[in-house]
Design a protein around this motif. Structure first.
Motif, PDB file in Angstrom:
ATOM      1  N   ARG A  51       0.837  -1.210   0.000  1.00 62.07           N
ATOM      2  CA  ARG A  51       0.000   0.000   0.000  1.00 62.07           C
ATOM      3  C   ARG A  51       0.868   1.256   0.000  1.00 62.07           C
ATOM      4  NH1 ARG A  51      -0.893   3.037   4.267  1.00 62.07           N
ATOM      5  NH2 ARG A  51      -0.533   1.343   5.750  1.00 62.07           N
ATOM      6  N   VAL A  52       1.844   1.295   0.879  1.00 67.68           N
ATOM      7  CA  VAL A  52       2.715   2.462   0.982  1.00 67.68           C
ATOM      8  C   VAL A  52       3.543   2.623  -0.288  1.00 67.68           C
ATOM      9  CG1 VAL A  52       4.706   3.414   2.212  1.00 67.68           C
ATOM     10  CG2 VAL A  52       2.770   2.478   3.487  1.00 67.68           C
ATOM     11  N   GLY A  53       4.083   1.527  -0.796  1.00 65.31           N
ATOM     12  CA  GLY A  53       4.870   1.600  -2.032  1.00 65.31           C
ATOM     13  C   GLY A  53       4.060   2.127  -3.191  1.00 65.31           C
ATOM     14  N   LYS A  54       2.845   1.637  -3.358  1.00 65.51           N
ATOM     15  CA  LYS A  54       1.988   2.116  -4.457  1.00 65.51           C
ATOM     16  C   LYS A  54       1.596   3.573  -4.262  1.00 65.51           C
ATOM     17  CE  LYS A  54      -0.028  -1.674  -6.832  1.00 65.51           C
ATOM     18  NZ  LYS A  54      -1.229  -2.242  -7.367  1.00 65.51           N
ATOM     19  N   ARG A  55       1.350   3.965  -3.006  1.00 58.58           N
ATOM     20  CA  ARG A  55       0.975   5.361  -2.741  1.00 58.58           C
ATOM     21  C   ARG A  55       2.099   6.304  -3.169  1.00 58.58           C
ATOM     22  NH1 ARG A  55       0.335   7.000   3.232  1.00 58.58           N
ATOM     23  NH2 ARG A  55       2.558   6.884   2.972  1.00 58.58           N
ATOM     24  N   PHE A  56       3.328   5.951  -2.833  1.00 59.53           N
ATOM     25  CA  PHE A  56       4.460   6.774  -3.255  1.00 59.53           C
ATOM     26  C   PHE A  56       4.531   6.851  -4.778  1.00 59.53           C
ATOM     27  CE2 PHE A  56       6.446   6.076   0.994  1.00 59.53           C
ATOM     28  CZ  PHE A  56       6.707   7.403   1.288  1.00 59.53           C
ATOM     29  N   MET A  57       4.272   5.729  -5.428  1.00 57.00           N
ATOM     30  CA  MET A  57       4.404   5.692  -6.886  1.00 57.00           C
ATOM     31  C   MET A  57       3.296   6.489  -7.574  1.00 57.00           C
ATOM     32  SD  MET A  57       7.068   4.144  -6.539  1.00 57.00           S
ATOM     33  CE  MET A  57       7.755   3.893  -8.127  1.00 57.00           C
ATOM     34  N   LYS A  58       2.170   6.712  -6.914  1.00 55.05           N
ATOM     35  CA  LYS A  58       1.078   7.483  -7.513  1.00 55.05           C
ATOM     36  C   LYS A  58       1.268   8.983  -7.364  1.00 55.05           C
ATOM     37  CE  LYS A  58      -2.515   3.997  -7.171  1.00 55.05           C
ATOM     38  NZ  LYS A  58      -3.779   3.604  -6.555  1.00 55.05           N
ATOM     39  N   ARG A  59       2.167   9.393  -6.482  1.00 55.44           N
ATOM     40  CA  ARG A  59       2.424  10.816  -6.302  1.00 55.44           C
ATOM     41  C   ARG A  59       3.004  11.398  -7.587  1.00 55.44           C
ATOM     42  NH1 ARG A  59       5.243  11.465  -0.424  1.00 55.44           N
ATOM     43  NH2 ARG A  59       3.305  11.780   0.713  1.00 55.44           N
ATOM     44  N   LYS A  60       2.510  12.546  -7.958  1.00 58.71           N
ATOM     45  CA  LYS A  60       2.989  13.208  -9.167  1.00 58.71           C
ATOM     46  C   LYS A  60       4.481  13.525  -9.019  1.00 58.71           C
ATOM     47  CE  LYS A  60       2.051  17.019 -12.197  1.00 58.71           C
ATOM     48  NZ  LYS A  60       1.147  16.811 -13.257  1.00 58.71           N
ATOM     49  N   GLY A  61       5.239  13.104  -9.985  1.00 63.10           N
ATOM     50  CA  GLY A  61       6.669  13.382  -9.988  1.00 63.10           C
ATOM     51  C   GLY A  61       7.498  12.414  -9.166  1.00 63.10           C
ATOM     52  N   CYS A  62       6.880  11.451  -8.528  1.00 59.77           N
ATOM     53  CA  CYS A  62       7.624  10.475  -7.714  1.00 59.77           C
ATOM     54  C   CYS A  62       7.704   9.167  -8.476  1.00 59.77           C
ATOM     55  CB  CYS A  62       6.933  10.267  -6.369  1.00 59.77           C
ATOM     56  SG  CYS A  62       7.814   9.118  -5.295  1.00 59.77           S
ATOM     57  N   PHE A  63       8.880   8.815  -8.927  1.00 64.69           N
ATOM     58  CA  PHE A  63       9.039   7.616  -9.730  1.00 64.69           C
ATOM     59  C   PHE A  63       9.841   6.532  -9.023  1.00 64.69           C
ATOM     60  CE2 PHE A  63       8.705  11.241 -12.615  1.00 64.69           C
ATOM     61  CZ  PHE A  63       7.514  10.907 -13.234  1.00 64.69           C
ATOM     62  N   GLU A  64      10.337   6.866  -7.846  1.00 59.78           N
ATOM     63  CA  GLU A  64      11.150   5.903  -7.126  1.00 59.78           C
ATOM     64  C   GLU A  64      10.978   6.132  -5.628  1.00 59.78           C
ATOM     65  OE1 GLU A  64      15.739   4.264  -7.131  1.00 59.78           O
ATOM     66  OE2 GLU A  64      15.249   6.078  -8.219  1.00 59.78           O
ATOM     67  N   THR A  65      10.960   5.055  -4.870  1.00 54.77           N
ATOM     68  CA  THR A  65      10.851   5.162  -3.421  1.00 54.77           C
ATOM     69  C   THR A  65      11.689   4.088  -2.750  1.00 54.77           C
ATOM     70  OG1 THR A  65       9.307   5.277  -1.563  1.00 54.77           O
ATOM     71  CG2 THR A  65       8.807   3.674  -3.266  1.00 54.77           C
ATOM     72  N   VAL A  66      12.111   4.403  -1.556  1.00 57.09           N
ATOM     73  CA  VAL A  66      12.815   3.449  -0.698  1.00 57.09           C
ATOM     74  C   VAL A  66      12.283   3.693   0.710  1.00 57.09           C
ATOM     75  CG1 VAL A  66      15.042   2.702   0.220  1.00 57.09           C
ATOM     76  CG2 VAL A  66      14.900   3.560  -2.119  1.00 57.09           C
ATOM     77  N   PHE A  67      11.878   2.625   1.396  1.00 57.48           N
ATOM     78  CA  PHE A  67      11.414   2.808   2.780  1.00 57.48           C
ATOM     79  C   PHE A  67      11.713   1.582   3.628  1.00 57.48           C
ATOM     80  CE2 PHE A  67       7.788   1.340   0.300  1.00 57.48           C
ATOM     81  CZ  PHE A  67       7.302   0.276   1.055  1.00 57.48           C
ATOM     82  N   ARG A  68      11.948   1.883   4.916  1.00 54.57           N
ATOM     83  CA  ARG A  68      12.203   0.822   5.903  1.00 54.57           C
ATOM     84  C   ARG A  68      10.862   0.256   6.359  1.00 54.57           C
ATOM     85  NH1 ARG A  68      15.498   1.469  10.765  1.00 54.57           N
ATOM     86  NH2 ARG A  68      13.592   2.450  11.480  1.00 54.57           N
TER      87      ARG A  68
END
Length: 169
Positions: free
Chosen positions: A66-83
């Protein structure tokens, strides 16, 4: 022009990549998901957890996903890393999935997510409970993690290509 360039990683498998992670970083668990045009390629190193997580569609009700997809849906956010330890569960399902993951001794994880050209990929890496510095170790080696993701993407493309060829026969 008759020279052939060979690479040792051309015939990679998910298992070979996982062995590199286990040897170099103490990784005890790897999960990879690649989505493109409604098709999904998945791999997890723990077969029992794999069959529960992917087979019972826990993935679609998981806080990490859920968190990974939410980051990816943000405009201009194409990559995420989280603990993983920083993610709070918001539903009973998410809490139960975290509990089940713990029963499989999958802890101290770090997720990488990337979105590009209509494709999405997610990589989850974890270790045992005692190896609490694991996420920091991976982040300190982010360029190598990016290269490992590239290798996994090639494996996913080959798997998908193979399935398409088998399906068309």
């Amino acid at each position: 022009m008759n020279n052939i360039i060979a690479t040792t990683y051309f015939n990679d498998t998910f298992e070979q990549i996982y062995q590199d992670l286990a040897y170099n970083y103490g990784c005890t668990y790897m999960s990879y998901v690649f989505e493109q045009n409604g098709h999904r390629v998945t791999h997890a190193t723990n077969q029992e957890w794999n069959s529960i997580y992917f087979g019972e569609n826990l993935l679609d009700r998981c806080a990490l996903f859920r968190v990974g997809k939410r980051f990816m849906k943000r405009k201009g956010c194409f990559e995420t890393v989280f603990r993983w330890n920083d993610i709070k569960t918001v539903s009973k399902d998410e809490h139960e999935i975290n509990g089940i993951r713990t029963e499989f001794n999958i802890h101290n994880g770090l997720s990488f997510g990337k979105s590009y050209y209509g494709s999405k990929e997610f990589l989850g890496l974890a270790t045992d409970k005692a190896h609490s510095e694991f996420p920091q170790l991976l982040l300190m080696n982010k360029p190598e993690m990016d290269y490992l993701l590239f290798r996994m993407r090639r494996v996913a493309f080959m798997e998908r290509l193979t399935k398409n060829i088998e399906h068309s026969m």
